[in-house]
Write a protein that holds these residues in place. Structure first.
Motif, PDB file in Angstrom:
ATOM      1  N   LYS A 124      77.721  76.326  21.849  1.00 29.46           N
ATOM      2  CA  LYS A 124      77.491  77.797  22.135  1.00 29.46           C
ATOM      3  C   LYS A 124      76.399  78.249  22.675  1.00 29.46           C
ATOM      4  N   LEU A 125      76.441  79.191  23.310  1.00 35.67           N
ATOM      5  CA  LEU A 125      75.323  79.602  24.313  1.00 35.67           C
ATOM      6  C   LEU A 125      74.099  80.007  23.296  1.00 35.67           C
ATOM      7  N   ILE A 126      72.952  79.613  23.529  1.00 38.17           N
ATOM      8  CA  ILE A 126      71.708  79.935  22.697  1.00 38.17           C
ATOM      9  C   ILE A 126      70.746  80.569  23.747  1.00 38.17           C
ATOM     10  N   LEU A 127      69.652  81.027  23.176  1.00 37.33           N
ATOM     11  CA  LEU A 127      68.293  81.398  23.587  1.00 37.33           C
ATOM     12  C   LEU A 127      67.810  80.294  24.439  1.00 37.33           C
ATOM     13  N   PRO A 128      67.083  80.807  25.572  1.00 40.73           N
ATOM     14  CA  PRO A 128      66.617  79.675  26.341  1.00 40.73           C
ATOM     15  C   PRO A 128      65.796  78.777  25.583  1.00 40.73           C
ATOM     16  N   ILE A 129      65.843  77.275  26.155  1.00 36.23           N
ATOM     17  CA  ILE A 129      65.212  76.481  25.502  1.00 36.23           C
ATOM     18  C   ILE A 129      63.771  76.211  25.360  1.00 36.23           C
ATOM     19  N   ALA A 130      63.113  77.496  26.072  1.00 34.10           N
ATOM     20  CA  ALA A 130      61.710  77.383  25.903  1.00 34.10           C
ATOM     21  C   ALA A 130      61.500  78.128  24.674  1.00 34.10           C
ATOM     22  N   LEU A 131      62.214  79.189  24.126  1.00 36.85           N
ATOM     23  CA  LEU A 131      62.156  79.649  22.847  1.00 36.85           C
ATOM     24  C   LEU A 131      62.177  78.675  21.765  1.00 36.85           C
ATOM     25  N   VAL A 132      63.159  77.872  21.921  1.00 40.15           N
ATOM     26  CA  VAL A 132      63.232  76.902  20.912  1.00 40.15           C
ATOM     27  C   VAL A 132      61.967  75.825  20.971  1.00 40.15           C
ATOM     28  N   GLU A 183      55.694  62.906   7.418  1.00 39.56           N
ATOM     29  CA  GLU A 183      56.205  61.466   7.936  1.00 39.56           C
ATOM     30  C   GLU A 183      57.525  61.150   7.328  1.00 39.56           C
ATOM     31  N   ASN A 184      58.144  61.972   6.596  1.00 40.75           N
ATOM     32  CA  ASN A 184      59.534  61.463   5.943  1.00 40.75           C
ATOM     33  C   ASN A 184      60.650  62.756   6.185  1.00 40.75           C
ATOM     34  N   VAL A 185      60.193  63.680   6.746  1.00 39.44           N
ATOM     35  CA  VAL A 185      61.152  64.927   6.882  1.00 39.44           C
ATOM     36  C   VAL A 185      60.861  65.463   8.234  1.00 39.44           C
ATOM     37  N   SER A 186      62.030  65.406   9.265  1.00 38.63           N
ATOM     38  CA  SER A 186      62.101  66.006  10.659  1.00 38.63           C
ATOM     39  C   SER A 186      63.284  66.980  10.643  1.00 38.63           C
ATOM     40  N   VAL A 187      63.230  67.966  11.668  1.00 37.03           N
ATOM     41  CA  VAL A 187      64.294  68.835  12.173  1.00 37.03           C
ATOM     42  C   VAL A 187      64.315  68.484  13.732  1.00 37.03           C
ATOM     43  N   THR A 188      65.921  68.471  14.008  1.00 37.14           N
ATOM     44  CA  THR A 188      66.261  68.171  15.439  1.00 37.14           C
ATOM     45  C   THR A 188      67.206  69.203  16.024  1.00 37.14           C
ATOM     46  N   VAL A 189      66.869  69.832  17.183  1.00 44.19           N
ATOM     47  CA  VAL A 189      67.607  70.714  17.591  1.00 44.19           C
ATOM     48  C   VAL A 189      67.990  70.205  18.995  1.00 44.19           C
ATOM     49  N   ARG A 190      69.357  70.288  19.363  1.00 40.51           N
ATOM     50  CA  ARG A 190      69.671  69.703  20.321  1.00 40.51           C
ATOM     51  C   ARG A 190      70.749  70.503  21.494  1.00 40.51           C
ATOM     52  N   ALA A 191      70.703  70.358  22.667  1.00 40.41           N
ATOM     53  CA  ALA A 191      71.239  71.288  23.747  1.00 40.41           C
ATOM     54  C   ALA A 191      71.898  70.406  24.737  1.00 40.41           C
ATOM     55  N   PHE A 194      54.637  74.858  15.967  1.00 40.39           N
ATOM     56  CA  PHE A 194      53.759  74.984  14.787  1.00 40.39           C
ATOM     57  C   PHE A 194      54.185  73.727  13.892  1.00 40.39           C
ATOM     58  N   ALA A 195      54.861  72.840  14.321  1.00 34.85           N
ATOM     59  CA  ALA A 195      55.249  71.509  13.508  1.00 34.85           C
ATOM     60  C   ALA A 195      53.822  70.525  13.535  1.00 34.85           C
ATOM     61  N   PHE A 196      53.844  69.478  12.786  1.00 38.77           N
ATOM     62  CA  PHE A 196      53.130  68.490  12.814  1.00 38.77           C
ATOM     63  C   PHE A 196      53.081  67.667  14.018  1.00 38.77           C
ATOM     64  N   ASP A 197      54.292  67.407  14.412  1.00 40.52           N
ATOM     65  CA  ASP A 197      54.376  66.353  15.536  1.00 40.52           C
ATOM     66  C   ASP A 197      55.669  66.715  16.149  1.00 40.52           C
ATOM     67  N   VAL A 198      55.933  66.813  17.644  1.00 43.69           N
ATOM     68  CA  VAL A 198      56.959  67.146  18.158  1.00 43.69           C
ATOM     69  C   VAL A 198      57.266  66.139  19.422  1.00 43.69           C
ATOM     70  N   GLU A 199      58.676  65.680  19.313  1.00 46.27           N
ATOM     71  CA  GLU A 199      59.151  64.857  20.323  1.00 46.27           C
ATOM     72  C   GLU A 199      60.360  65.270  21.089  1.00 46.27           C
ATOM     73  N   LYS A 204      62.889  67.165  18.495  1.00 38.66           N
ATOM     74  CA  LYS A 204      62.459  66.680  17.158  1.00 38.66           C
ATOM     75  C   LYS A 204      61.254  67.106  16.631  1.00 38.66           C
ATOM     76  N   ALA A 205      61.354  67.725  15.529  1.00 45.20           N
ATOM     77  CA  ALA A 205      59.950  68.222  14.891  1.00 45.20           C
ATOM     78  C   ALA A 205      59.523  67.522  13.741  1.00 45.20           C
ATOM     79  N   ASN A 206      58.684  66.552  13.568  1.00 47.67           N
ATOM     80  CA  ASN A 206      58.246  65.815  12.348  1.00 47.67           C
ATOM     81  C   ASN A 206      57.498  66.664  11.540  1.00 47.67           C
ATOM     82  N   LEU A 207      58.007  67.216  10.415  1.00 47.35           N
ATOM     83  CA  LEU A 207      57.297  68.199   9.587  1.00 47.35           C
ATOM     84  C   LEU A 207      56.147  67.379   8.839  1.00 47.35           C
TER      85      LEU A 207
END
Length: 373
Positions: free
Chosen positions: A3-11, A59-67, A17-22, A54-57
């Motif tokens: 489904k349509l989302i906000l521009p990827i730049a906003l995501v 060393e054991n927890v991460s959140v991934t958003v896909r488009a 602000f995350a510890f590490d982003v891939e 993928k935001a590595n919050l």
């Protein structure tokens, strides 16, 4: 799911602000010209682009958003807009040049929270995707369209993933199916290495999925199957075989699908083959019972590594959409030139000829490319 989302730049900004982003992605795109008997071309271009942040919050927890963005076409049989695909055989499900379906929006394709609670145990929650019995045959590599056991299914739910190199790996997912609002889904699979040596591997992978509820929006409530993957290496000689069996019910009878994909390599010479066949209920058409485009497929391609970044192959294929019907089979003979500019990239220049009266396209040529990062 998409489904349509906000521009990827906003995501992406929200991840800053995350510890590490891939940032990861898979890009597949192509162009083809399909000529009829008068040598008049129909040109088409497709692309399928998957991106994930993928935001590595920690060393054991991460959140991934896909488009995802995918070209589309209008199906002449029902007038519906559908996702297009690369076709080297003939112009069928491709996006014609000049068609607006070549320029599509990026759409939301899922979010996932992962917690590695132990060295070999992970808990996941969010939009989960699974499939089983995927093909190595290059035209059917998309598991959302083609599979021996079960096509790609989507759910929002929770799961557990376990495993290590010695004892294998598996996962169990359960949640709300995205087929409709009234169905739940349960999926489980485990890959067990019977042989796990440096030069020899044998892995067995059983899988099962089950949909339940008053509406499931597909013709079968469950699927079950087994994958067997064997490889052997002897200096310059390498060979292997990938075999799959899958079964699912259709109107009370079991539909059995079989896949055999042997491969062989010696020095600069390669040989690969694909054989697929489905045992169906002959009272009904094949296409409503199987998870592929053809009930019977045979393909073979010898190829030669002329350079570490260049290979040349000649492929022959036989397709039969429904073995109980006449005049729906065809033969295809093609030439493929493979280029590998760098790691995780591939360019394929191809051409081929259809030997069939049922397909309007005789000769086709084009180029396809893919890259992962």
């Amino acid at each position: 799911m998409r489904k349509l989302i906000l521009p990827i730049a906003l995501v992406s900004a929200s991840f800053s602000f995350a510890f590490d982003v891939e940032l990861h992605g898979d890009v597949n795109f192509d162009y083809g010209s399909y000529f009829d008997s008068d040598f008049s071309p129909t040109n088409a271009a497709n692309q399928d682009i998957d991106l994930s942040a993928k935001a590595n919050l920690d060393e054991n927890v991460s959140v991934t958003v896909r488009a995802n963005t995918h070209t589309s076409y209008v199906d002449s049989s029902d007038g519906l807009v559908k996702a297009s695909e690369t076709r080297r055989h003939y112009f069928a499900h491709s996006t014609a040049m000049g068609d607006g379906g070549k320029y599509t929006d990026f759409n939301f394709d899922g979010v996932e929270l992962r917690w590695d609670v132990a060295h070999s145990i992970s808990l996941v929650f969010g939009d989960l995707t699974y499939s089983a019995g995927a093909f190595n045959y290059y035209y059917w590599r998309d598991p959302s369209r083609y599979a021996v056991i079960v096509r790609e299914q989507n759910m929002r739910g929770a799961g557990i993933e376990v495993g290590n190199e010695k004892y294998g790996s598996g996962k169990v997912y359960m949640g709300a199916s995205e087929n409709n609002e009234h169905s739940m889904v349960l999926f489980g699979t485990y890959s067990y290495p019977l042989l796990n040596h440096v030069d020899q591997h044998l892995v067995l992978t059983p899988s099962v999925d089950w949909l339940f509820g008053k509406e499931i929006s597909r013709s079968h409530t469950y699927t079950f199957g087994l994958e067997v993957d064997y490889t052997r290496s002897l200096e310059k000689l390498n060979y292997g075989v990938y075999a799959v069996w899958g079964v699912h019910p259709y109107k009370g009878k079991g539909v059995h699908s079989f896949l055999l994909e042997p491969s062989f390599n010696y020095d600069f010479f390669n040989l690969s083959a694909n054989f697929f066949y489905a045992i169906i209920d002959e009272e009904y058409d094949a296409d409503v019972q199987i998870m592929t485009e053809d009930q019977l497929l045979f393909a073979i391609e010898p190829s030669f590594n002329l350079h570490k970044k260049f290979a040349l192959g000649v492929g022959y294929e036989f397709h039969n959409h429904d073995t109980n019907k006449e005049d729906d089979e065809y033969h295809f003979l093609g030439l493929n030139a493979y280029l590998y500019p760098t790691l995780k990239t591939e360019l394929v220049f191809w051409c081929g000829y259809n030997f069939s009266e049922s397909i309007k396209t005789d000769f086709a040529m084009g180029v396809s490319a893919k890259a992962s990062f």
